[in-house]
Design an enzyme around this catalytic site. Structure first.
Site, mmCIF file in Angstrom:
data_model
loop_
_atom_site.group_PDB
_atom_site.id
_atom_site.type_symbol
_atom_site.label_atom_id
_atom_site.label_comp_id
_atom_site.label_asym_id
_atom_site.label_seq_id
_atom_site.Cartn_x
_atom_site.Cartn_y
_atom_site.Cartn_z
ATOM 1 N N SER A 62 1.056 -0.605 -0.148
ATOM 2 C CA SER A 62 0.275 0.014 -0.333
ATOM 3 C C SER A 62 0.383 1.390 -0.058
ATOM 4 C CB SER A 62 -0.972 -0.007 0.845
ATOM 5 O OG SER A 62 -1.751 -1.020 0.853
ATOM 6 N N LYS A 65 -0.207 3.904 -2.652
ATOM 7 C CA LYS A 65 -0.693 4.579 -2.861
ATOM 8 C C LYS A 65 0.068 5.767 -2.064
ATOM 9 C CE LYS A 65 -4.649 1.238 -1.299
ATOM 10 N NZ LYS A 65 -4.352 0.070 -0.705
ATOM 11 N N SER A 127 -6.324 3.916 4.140
ATOM 12 C CA SER A 127 -5.666 2.783 2.911
ATOM 13 C C SER A 127 -6.568 1.963 1.705
ATOM 14 C CB SER A 127 -4.732 1.986 3.731
ATOM 15 O OG SER A 127 -3.528 1.235 2.805
ATOM 16 N N LYS A 230 2.843 6.841 5.299
ATOM 17 C CA LYS A 230 2.740 5.625 4.748
ATOM 18 C C LYS A 230 3.099 4.050 5.265
ATOM 19 C CE LYS A 230 -1.522 3.812 2.190
ATOM 20 N NZ LYS A 230 -1.590 2.750 3.459
#
Length: 387
Positions: A62, A65, A127, A230
């Site tokens: 992720s 992202k 997320s 993140k």
């Protein structure tokens, strides 16, 4: 009148600090980091403080992202989309899509409209894989087209070892990145869209009656000042975390890929950030636009021109070695008029002992027009005799 000229000019009296004994500097030992790949970078200078396997291609999960969010921010700032846009949720982006089950979700519903503002928060804070696909389709028409857009952005940012296949980071053998590339992306995210970066510090977000917390375990750590960025996790990627923290005017970016657990990715990131803040500092060596010296000009209306740096020179160095930093510069041969302001005429290089730690282009700080016929002839004869 004879003109003095030297290809190598030593900056007399402008040395930043002069060391008496370079060999006596204390060198801290690099920490052991339990991860497949990692890097610690200074945000302001882009200097890498330390790294391990930072160019190894790995699944970014992720962390992908970050690029999805970067593109959203860019499209918002260009006016191509707005926060008030209402995005129709397709079956592909629906939370009940079988391919999305088991992953992180914002829990958007098919055939409902959701604002770009909410979807962006759903991506950054929660997320949400569903939110990422919805925004990919809204911007590019399809997730495949958006992935192509992601790769164009990656190329522009110098992420040369990265290839995206989707907007989410869901597993794909051709979906890869590196710790170094992700650090570059993190730096661009902060620098290019500082207003949007504040989203990464949000601790929770509520949508459709469901409140979800940000998975970044380091947020709110008052000892480090972490305010992003993140997390990521898949079975193939392991536990990943890109962190950014600011302390006493210095911002650091750490990337940890392939840790064994949520706790490990947090503790190893904390280890890197603590090490960087404890042992390193940024030194402003020279101010941009100020003359370091006056260089000889041939065949020009002026005999000399100020030379210096176009921008401030800032270096990331060990605190224990900052008193050993000094600077020199050299010209790229004889300077011949005409000369334009900003024209590269040489380089400034910074030494730590015998090692060059940074090189920057040196530029002319003023225009120098070409002299008249007799002035050029006089200098031509002087150069002939000198040569």
């Amino acid at each position: 009148m004879k003109r003095n000229y030297s290809v190598l000019l030593v900056i007399v009296g402008v040395a930043l600090w002069v060391a008496s004994n370079v060999a006596n500097a204390i060198q801290p030992r690099k920490p052991n980091v339990a991860a497949s790949s990692w890097i610690l970078m200074d945000y302001e200078t882009g200097n890498v403080i330390m790294e391990e396997a930072a160019d190894e291609p790995l699944p970014p999960a992720s962390l992908t992202k970050m690029m999805t969010s970067y593109i959203i921010a860019d499209q918002l700032h260009k006016g191509n989309i707005s926060l008030e846009d209402q995005v129709l949720i397709s079956k592909n982006a629906w939370a009940q899509n079988p391919k999305l089950r088991g992953g992180s979700l914002m829990f958007v519903e098919v055939n409902k409209y959701v604002s770009v503002d909410d979807l962006h928060r759903g991506i950054v804070v929660q997320s949400g894989n569903d939110a990422s696909i919805a925004m990919a389709e809204h911007i590019a028409g399809s997730e495949e087209a958006f992935a192509d857009l992601m790769n164009q952005y990656a190329k522009r940012l110098g992420m040369n070892s990265t290839h995206f296949m989707n907007s989410t980071g869901l597993p794909d053998e051709n979906h890869i990145s590196t710790a170094r590339d992700l650090a570059k992306l993190a730096r661009a995210l902060i620098a290019d869209f500082p207003e949007d970066y504040s989203l990464y510090a949000e601790r929770e977000f509520t949508y459709n009656g469901i409140t979800q917390k940000n998975r970044n375990e380091l947020l709110g750590d008052t000892t480090l000042g972490v305010d992003g960025i993140k997390t990521g996790h898949t079975e193939a990627a392991g536990y990943c975390l890109v962190s950014s923290a600011e302390k006493q005017g210095m911002r650091l970016i750490s990337v940890v890929l392939g840790a064994d657990s949520m706790g490990a990715r947090a503790s190893e990131s904390r280890k890197l950030l603590n090490f960087g803040f404890r042992f390193y500092t940024n030194v402003k060596a020279f101010a941009g636009g100020k003359a370091l010296n006056q260089a000889q000009v041939w065949k020009g209306e002026e005999e000399k021109v100020g030379v210096g740096l176009a921008q401030d020179a800032v270096l990331t160095v060990l605190k224990s070695e900052k008193d050993e930093l000094k600077a020199n510069y050299k010209l790229n041969g004889k300077l011949m008029a005409p000369i334009k302001k900003g024209q590269v005429v040489g380089e400034v290089y910074f030494n730590m002992g015998d090692k060059v730690v940074k090189r920057l282009p040196m530029v002319a700080l003023d225009n120098v027009e070409e002299a008249g016929f007799f002035g050029r002839m006089w200098d031509s004869m002087a150069l002939w005799f000198e040569d």
